[in-house]
Design an enzyme around this catalytic site. Structure first.
Site, short mmCIF file in Angstrom:
data_model
loop_
_atom_site.label_atom_id
_atom_site.label_comp_id
_atom_site.label_asym_id
_atom_site.label_seq_id
_atom_site.Cartn_x
_atom_site.Cartn_y
_atom_site.Cartn_z
N TYR A 100 12.47 -11.01 -4.54
CA TYR A 100 11.26 -10.88 -3.71
C TYR A 100 10.98 -12.14 -2.90
O TYR A 100 9.83 -12.50 -2.69
CB TYR A 100 10.06 -10.56 -4.61
N PHE A 108 -0.60 -11.46 -3.85
CA PHE A 108 -0.33 -10.65 -5.04
C PHE A 108 0.97 -11.07 -5.74
O PHE A 108 1.31 -10.53 -6.79
CB PHE A 108 -0.27 -9.16 -4.69
N ARG A 136 14.78 5.58 0.85
CA ARG A 136 13.43 5.11 1.19
C ARG A 136 12.51 6.31 1.39
O ARG A 136 11.36 6.32 0.97
CB ARG A 136 13.45 4.27 2.48
N THR A 142 5.17 2.38 0.36
CA THR A 142 4.90 1.32 -0.64
C THR A 142 3.59 1.57 -1.37
O THR A 142 3.51 1.43 -2.60
CB THR A 142 4.83 -0.06 0.07
N ARG A 153 6.98 8.00 -5.45
CA ARG A 153 5.68 7.32 -5.54
C ARG A 153 4.53 8.30 -5.33
O ARG A 153 3.48 8.18 -5.97
CB ARG A 153 5.62 6.18 -4.53
N GLU A 177 20.76 -7.40 -2.25
CA GLU A 177 20.19 -7.08 -3.57
C GLU A 177 21.27 -6.64 -4.56
O GLU A 177 21.22 -7.00 -5.74
CB GLU A 177 19.13 -5.99 -3.42
P1 IDP Z 1 8.57 -1.84 -0.96
O1 IDP Z 1 8.69 -1.92 -2.46
O2 IDP Z 1 8.10 -0.48 -0.51
O3 IDP Z 1 9.83 -2.27 -0.24
P2 IDP Z 1 7.39 -4.40 -0.27
O4 IDP Z 1 6.46 -4.67 0.86
O5 IDP Z 1 8.77 -4.94 -0.19
O6 IDP Z 1 7.39 -2.83 -0.52
O7 IDP Z 1 6.69 -4.95 -1.60
C1 IDP Z 1 7.40 -5.09 -2.79
C2 IDP Z 1 6.52 -4.69 -3.95
O8 IDP Z 1 5.41 -5.56 -4.04
C3 IDP Z 1 5.88 -3.30 -3.83
O9 IDP Z 1 6.75 -2.26 -4.17
C4 IDP Z 1 4.73 -3.42 -4.79
O10 IDP Z 1 5.18 -3.33 -6.15
C5 IDP Z 1 4.28 -4.86 -4.54
N1 IDP Z 1 3.19 -4.92 -3.55
C6 IDP Z 1 3.28 -4.79 -2.21
N2 IDP Z 1 2.07 -4.90 -1.63
C7 IDP Z 1 1.19 -5.11 -2.64
C8 IDP Z 1 -0.24 -5.29 -2.69
O11 IDP Z 1 -0.93 -5.30 -1.68
N3 IDP Z 1 -0.79 -5.46 -3.92
C9 IDP Z 1 -0.06 -5.47 -5.07
N4 IDP Z 1 1.29 -5.30 -5.07
C10 IDP Z 1 1.91 -5.12 -3.87
MG MG Z 2 10.72 -4.14 -0.02
#
Ligand code: IDP
Ligand code: MG
Length: 201
Positions: A100, A108, A136, A142, A153, A177
């Protein structure tokens, strides 16, 4: 007809079979093989869909705790994708921070690390035509509030902080990854018996 010395042909075969197609092509050209014939071969090859694309999917700790692993695997199997790597592990902070890396400055982020290290995850590599994009779509937005019903989801979660599953978001991301989570020897190249029924190859 094009006649090639046996040693050139053998070298070509060796390089081609070991996956080094660029080197194989160069050795043919340097031996005088007409490039027009190679171009013809290439254009034919690009018409065939790339069924070897790979992506990383992980069932996050909430998904494992809620016994959703089987249902998530089933969705990818049912779609026709091929499982080429699978393991369960307790993730280290180091691996997660590399995974990440783009989110390090987000507010967060500390809670995300805590959540992702709170229990085991099941991580997988799936293979198939356009698997990155398709997975996806299967995983959904997300934020589960915006995820369509029918997506993982959208069906199994309602809060962004516990969204059950990870899926690589681009081809480059997937390659990065996969290398991060898996050693080369942990990924299997195998022929799936239904391949010609799920895709024109
Ligand atoms: P993704 O998993 O759909 O690719 P990303 O933006 O890469 O989304 O974020 C990675 C992970 O971080 C998300 O799947 C979620 O678990 C967490 N996440 C993203 N945005 C937030 C938030 O606003 N609050 C809490 N956790 C978040
Ligand atoms: Mg992501």
């Amino acid at each position: 007809m094009v006649l090639l010395p046996r040693c050139v042909f053998n070298r070509f075969l060796q390089q081609f079979n070991s996956g080094n197609q660029e080197k194989a092509t160069k050795s043919l050209l340097s031996a005088g093989f007409p490039s027009a014939l190679l171009a013809g071969h290439r254009s034919k090859a690009t018409a065939v869909p790339d069924v070897r694309e790979r992506t990383l999917i992980a069932v996050k700790p909430d998904g494992v705790q809620r016994r959703l692993v089987g249902q998530i695997i089933q969705r990818f199997e049912r779609r026709g994708f091929k499982l080429v790597g699978l393991k369960m592990l307790q993730v280290s902070d180091t691996l997660l921070s590399q995974h990440y890396t783009e989110l390090r400055t987000k507010p967060f982020y500390p809670r995300l690390l805590q959540y992702m290290t709170s229990g085991p995850v099941v991580v997988m590599v799936w293979e198939g035509h356009k698997v990155v994009q398709a997975s996806r779509t299967m995983v959904g937005h997300t934020n589960p509030v915006e995820a369509q019903a029918g997506t993982v989801r959208g069906d199994f979660s309602f809060h962004v902080s516990r969204n059950v599953v990870h899926a690589s978001d681009s081809l480059e991301g997937a390659q990065r990854e996969i290398q991060l989570w898996f050693q080369k020897k942990e990924l299997l190249n195998w022929e799936c018996c239904d391949q010609t029924f799920t895709c024109e190859v």
